[in-house]
Design a protein around this motif. Structure first.
Motif, PDB file in Angstrom:
ATOM      1  N   GLN A  55       0.744  -1.212   0.057  1.00 18.29           N
ATOM      2  CA  GLN A  55       0.076  -0.146  -0.295  1.00 18.29           C
ATOM      3  C   GLN A  55       0.793   1.288  -0.021  1.00 18.29           C
ATOM      4  N   ALA A  56       1.934   1.333   0.735  1.00 17.28           N
ATOM      5  CA  ALA A  56       2.794   2.366   0.725  1.00 17.28           C
ATOM      6  C   ALA A  56       3.550   2.587  -0.571  1.00 17.28           C
ATOM      7  N   ARG A  57       3.862   1.559  -1.241  1.00 19.21           N
ATOM      8  CA  ARG A  57       4.456   1.548  -2.690  1.00 19.21           C
ATOM      9  C   ARG A  57       3.369   2.321  -3.671  1.00 19.21           C
ATOM     10  N   GLU A  58       1.987   1.635  -3.457  1.00 23.10           N
ATOM     11  CA  GLU A  58       1.188   2.594  -4.415  1.00 23.10           C
ATOM     12  C   GLU A  58       0.858   3.820  -4.098  1.00 23.10           C
ATOM     13  N   PHE A  59       1.124   4.281  -2.842  1.00 21.76           N
ATOM     14  CA  PHE A  59       1.115   5.694  -2.414  1.00 21.76           C
ATOM     15  C   PHE A  59       2.169   6.620  -3.115  1.00 21.76           C
ATOM     16  N   ALA A  60       3.278   5.890  -3.052  1.00 22.05           N
ATOM     17  CA  ALA A  60       4.613   6.391  -3.650  1.00 22.05           C
ATOM     18  C   ALA A  60       4.222   6.645  -5.349  1.00 22.05           C
ATOM     19  N   MET A  61       3.972   5.583  -5.797  1.00 21.94           N
ATOM     20  CA  MET A  61       3.911   5.645  -7.273  1.00 21.94           C
ATOM     21  C   MET A  61       2.675   6.565  -7.756  1.00 21.94           C
ATOM     22  N   ALA A  62       1.804   6.899  -6.792  1.00 20.30           N
ATOM     23  CA  ALA A  62       1.054   7.955  -7.087  1.00 20.30           C
ATOM     24  C   ALA A  62       1.490   9.336  -6.609  1.00 20.30           C
ATOM     25  N   GLY A  63       2.719   9.274  -6.244  1.00 19.95           N
ATOM     26  CA  GLY A  63       3.460  10.783  -6.068  1.00 19.95           C
ATOM     27  C   GLY A  63       3.488  11.232  -4.742  1.00 19.95           C
ATOM     28  N   GLY A  64       3.180  10.261  -3.777  1.00 21.38           N
ATOM     29  CA  GLY A  64       3.181  10.567  -2.427  1.00 21.38           C
ATOM     30  C   GLY A  64       4.244  10.395  -1.751  1.00 21.38           C
ATOM     31  N   SER A  65       4.658  10.767  -0.603  1.00 19.17           N
ATOM     32  CA  SER A  65       5.774  10.493   0.272  1.00 19.17           C
ATOM     33  C   SER A  65       5.299   9.787   1.679  1.00 19.17           C
ATOM     34  N   LEU A  66       6.089   9.146   2.338  1.00 21.71           N
ATOM     35  CA  LEU A  66       5.860   8.784   3.748  1.00 21.71           C
ATOM     36  C   LEU A  66       7.069   8.341   4.188  1.00 21.71           C
ATOM     37  N   ILE A  67       6.956   8.991   5.475  1.00 25.41           N
ATOM     38  CA  ILE A  67       8.135   8.622   6.648  1.00 25.41           C
ATOM     39  C   ILE A  67       7.412   7.862   7.908  1.00 25.41           C
ATOM     40  N   ALA A  68       7.941   6.783   8.237  1.00 21.13           N
ATOM     41  CA  ALA A  68       7.114   5.762   9.288  1.00 21.13           C
ATOM     42  C   ALA A  68       8.466   5.900  10.378  1.00 21.13           C
ATOM     43  N   LEU A  69       8.059   6.061  11.628  1.00 20.25           N
ATOM     44  CA  LEU A  69       8.953   6.150  12.848  1.00 20.25           C
ATOM     45  C   LEU A  69       8.654   4.661  13.590  1.00 20.25           C
ATOM     46  N   ALA A  70       9.726   4.112  13.664  1.00 20.18           N
ATOM     47  CA  ALA A  70       9.605   2.673  14.349  1.00 20.18           C
ATOM     48  C   ALA A  70      10.730   2.704  15.626  1.00 20.18           C
ATOM     49  N   HIS A  71      10.629   1.685  16.340  1.00 10.63           N
ATOM     50  CA  HIS A  71      11.522   1.342  17.467  1.00 10.63           C
ATOM     51  C   HIS A  71      12.379   0.222  17.004  1.00 10.63           C
ATOM     52  N   THR A  72      13.510   0.365  17.811  1.00 11.22           N
ATOM     53  CA  THR A  72      14.516  -0.794  17.809  1.00 11.22           C
ATOM     54  C   THR A  72      14.252  -1.801  18.667  1.00 11.22           C
ATOM     55  N   ASN A  73      14.988  -2.965  18.699  1.00  9.47           N
ATOM     56  CA  ASN A  73      14.856  -4.154  19.653  1.00  9.47           C
ATOM     57  C   ASN A  73      15.662  -3.520  21.096  1.00  9.47           C
ATOM     58  N   LYS A  74      15.037  -3.930  22.112  1.00 14.16           N
ATOM     59  CA  LYS A  74      15.727  -3.680  23.297  1.00 14.16           C
ATOM     60  C   LYS A  74      17.106  -3.857  23.492  1.00 14.16           C
ATOM     61  N   ASN A  75      17.442  -5.219  22.955  1.00 11.87           N
ATOM     62  CA  ASN A  75      18.920  -5.807  22.906  1.00 11.87           C
ATOM     63  C   ASN A  75      19.502  -5.344  21.591  1.00 11.87           C
ATOM     64  N   ARG A  76      20.686  -4.957  21.844  1.00 13.09           N
ATOM     65  CA  ARG A  76      21.617  -4.417  20.796  1.00 13.09           C
ATOM     66  C   ARG A  76      22.223  -5.775  20.126  1.00 13.09           C
ATOM     67  N   GLY A  77      22.886  -5.652  18.960  1.00 12.42           N
ATOM     68  CA  GLY A  77      23.419  -6.755  18.328  1.00 12.42           C
ATOM     69  C   GLY A  77      24.754  -7.113  18.908  1.00 12.42           C
ATOM     70  N   ALA A  78      25.379  -8.088  18.420  1.00 12.62           N
ATOM     71  CA  ALA A  78      26.928  -8.576  19.042  1.00 12.62           C
ATOM     72  C   ALA A  78      27.743  -7.597  18.871  1.00 12.62           C
ATOM     73  N   ASN A  79      27.691  -6.713  17.868  1.00 12.15           N
ATOM     74  CA  ASN A  79      28.752  -5.715  17.690  1.00 12.15           C
ATOM     75  C   ASN A  79      28.117  -4.424  18.447  1.00 12.15           C
ATOM     76  N   GLN A  80      27.113  -4.582  19.344  1.00  7.40           N
ATOM     77  CA  GLN A  80      26.498  -3.343  19.953  1.00  7.40           C
ATOM     78  C   GLN A  80      25.757  -2.394  19.015  1.00  7.40           C
ATOM     79  N   LYS A  81      25.467  -2.533  18.028  1.00  7.14           N
ATOM     80  CA  LYS A  81      24.600  -1.895  17.178  1.00  7.14           C
ATOM     81  C   LYS A  81      23.242  -1.957  17.158  1.00  7.14           C
ATOM     82  N   LEU A  82      22.673  -1.167  16.960  1.00  7.53           N
ATOM     83  CA  LEU A  82      21.025  -1.143  17.085  1.00  7.53           C
ATOM     84  C   LEU A  82      20.563  -2.180  16.003  1.00  7.53           C
ATOM     85  N   VAL A  83      19.409  -2.843  16.335  1.00  5.47           N
ATOM     86  CA  VAL A  83      18.711  -3.768  15.554  1.00  5.47           C
ATOM     87  C   VAL A  83      17.264  -3.381  15.383  1.00  5.47           C
ATOM     88  N   HIS A  84      16.646  -3.313  14.217  1.00  3.60           N
ATOM     89  CA  HIS A  84      15.538  -2.936  13.967  1.00  3.60           C
ATOM     90  C   HIS A  84      14.322  -3.706  14.417  1.00  3.60           C
TER      91      HIS A  84
END
Length: 427
Positions: free
Chosen positions: A205-234
């Motif tokens: 649905q988001a792709r259809e919206f973009a193909m019609a000339g729209g733009s979308l930014i979605a905000l989301a959280h990362t996992n509570k625990n980081r990865g092995a390299n201490q980087k964030l994980v979506h």
């Protein structure tokens, strides 16, 4: 023929599948369905080689494909920067960050900046706040209302998270998606991020919206625990990242050069259209600031956590005062609109402009230069005190130039395309 102008023609060398070739003259102005492979190609059709015989045999179908291609071309938007360097027009993007990183603060700062710089009309921006407290909603709506940006909140005027996808679908069908930006805060309230089926359907649905000339930014959280390299994980499955055009991880990078300042690093983990691989934004963490005051402290900084020299400069208090007067005189009377406009004109810090605007606000009997009245939805509408039209203090040479720049600035376009989503801050 129109006057002396002959209809455009093109000579194509069309292979017949063997070693020979034949020439054919194609009239590009002839109406109706293309009748041959050569004419289809000349008109912009690019069917696969396997479909050559089908094109010859089904000119009506080829014509229908041509019409559909033209529809997409008309809906297409140039991939120009929209939100700073981390979002482009006509793209769908997602930002992942731990709670309280500042993702909402930064995205609203960039949306306001986009409106002030005429990258998008204020009436074409929709901020869907579906994960906030009543006080948080009220503070954000008050700021957005100063710019004419639409705010959507759960329970207001019948809006609910499940309304968003049908509204996007309707905007695509009615042609009102073109030139529209939707900011979704946060994604988990609209779909289950761990459900691959829901994630895929939202991506479509988001792709259809973009193909019609729209733009979308979605905000989301990362996992509570980081990865092995201490980087964030979506959080959630990988479907959203795979289906979207851009994706960023937002993490606190360091404290800034100023006391009580936080720097947030944008790390790009998906990039289709040319957004920045990384970006840095800073804001004040001082206790007791209102949301508008904290929003005014957001700024882009360089990788060494210093302010961008091109964006901020030292400006005298008198120059800022003259610019504020010019803005109010020119009819720019809402609080945050004044701050943004004067910041653009003077290159002073938004926080400095806001502090000066508030410091000189009050009754004329107390020596204030301006005051405000509370209007609909709590908006602060400023006016100059009559006796402050002139001052004994001689304006500095650059102050009058800045005031002229503010007053001559064209009105901010607040009208967007007809929209299908009700908004508690529209009007």
């Amino acid at each position: 023929m129109i006057g002396d102008v002959q209809p455009r023609q093109i000579v194509l060398q069309i292979g017949n599948g063997q070693n020979s070739s034949s020439s054919s003259v194609v009239d590009l102005n002839r109406r109706g369905a293309p009748s041959s492979w050569g004419e289809a190609l000349a008109r912009g059709h690019l069917p696969t080689l396997a479909n050559r015989s089908e094109v010859r045999q089904s000119p009506d179908r080829c014509h229908a494909q041509h019409v559909e291609q033209r529809r997409y071309i008309r809906a297409a938007v140039k991939l120009l920067p929209l939100l700073g360097t981390v979002s482009l027009c006509g793209e769908i993007g997602v930002w992942y960050a731990p709670p309280n990183t500042g993702k909402t603060l930064i995205v609203l700062h960039l949306a306001i900046e986009a409106v002030m710089h005429k990258r998008i009309a204020a009436g074409s921006v929709f901020y869907a706040n579906v994960d906030d407290s009543l006080m948080g909603v009220a503070e954000k709506m008050k700021v957005l209302d100063d710019f004419g940006i639409h705010g959507l909140a759960t329970g207001q005027r019948g809006f609910k998270p499940s309304s968003l996808i049908p509204a996007m679908r309707e905007m695509v069908q009615t042609g009102t998606a073109h030139g529209t930006l939707i900011i979704l805060d946060t994604l988990k309230k609209v779909l289950d991020l761990m459900n691959k089926k829901e994630a895929r359907e939202f991506g479509l649905q988001a792709r259809e919206f973009a193909m019609a000339g729209g733009s979308l930014i979605a905000l989301a959280h990362t996992n509570k625990n980081r990865g092995a390299n201490q980087k964030l994980v979506h959080a959630g499955t990988s479907d959203i990242v795979e289906d979207f055009d851009s994706a960023y991880l937002l993490d606190v990078a360091a404290t800034g050069q100023q006391p009580n300042e936080r720097v947030v690093r944008f790390e790009c983990i998906k990039n289709r259209g040319g957004t920045a691989l990384e970006a840095f934004y800073a804001y004040s963490t001082v206790d007791g600031l209102s949301y508008a005051q904290r929003l005014a402290t957001v700024k882009q900084v360089d990788p060494e956590y210093g302010e961008n020299a091109d964006d901020i400069r030292q400006t005298s208090e008198q120059a800022i005062i003259e610019a504020i007067r010019a803005a109010i005189s020119a009819g720019r009377t809402k609080k945050m609109e004044i701050v943004s406009l004067v910041t653009m004109a003077t290159k002073a810090s938004r926080a400095v402009v806001l502090a000066l605007l508030e410091a000189r606000t009050g009754p004329s009997s107390e020596g204030a230069l301006w005051d405000f009245e509370r209007k609909a939805r709590g908006a602060h509408v400023f006016f100059l005190h009559p006796e402050t039209g002139a001052t004994d203090e001689q304006p500095e040479s650059d102050a009058s130039d800045l005031a002229s720049q503010v007053s001559s600035s064209p009105p901010i376009e607040l009208r967007g395309p007809a929209q299908t989503v009700s908004s508690p801050t529209a009007g």
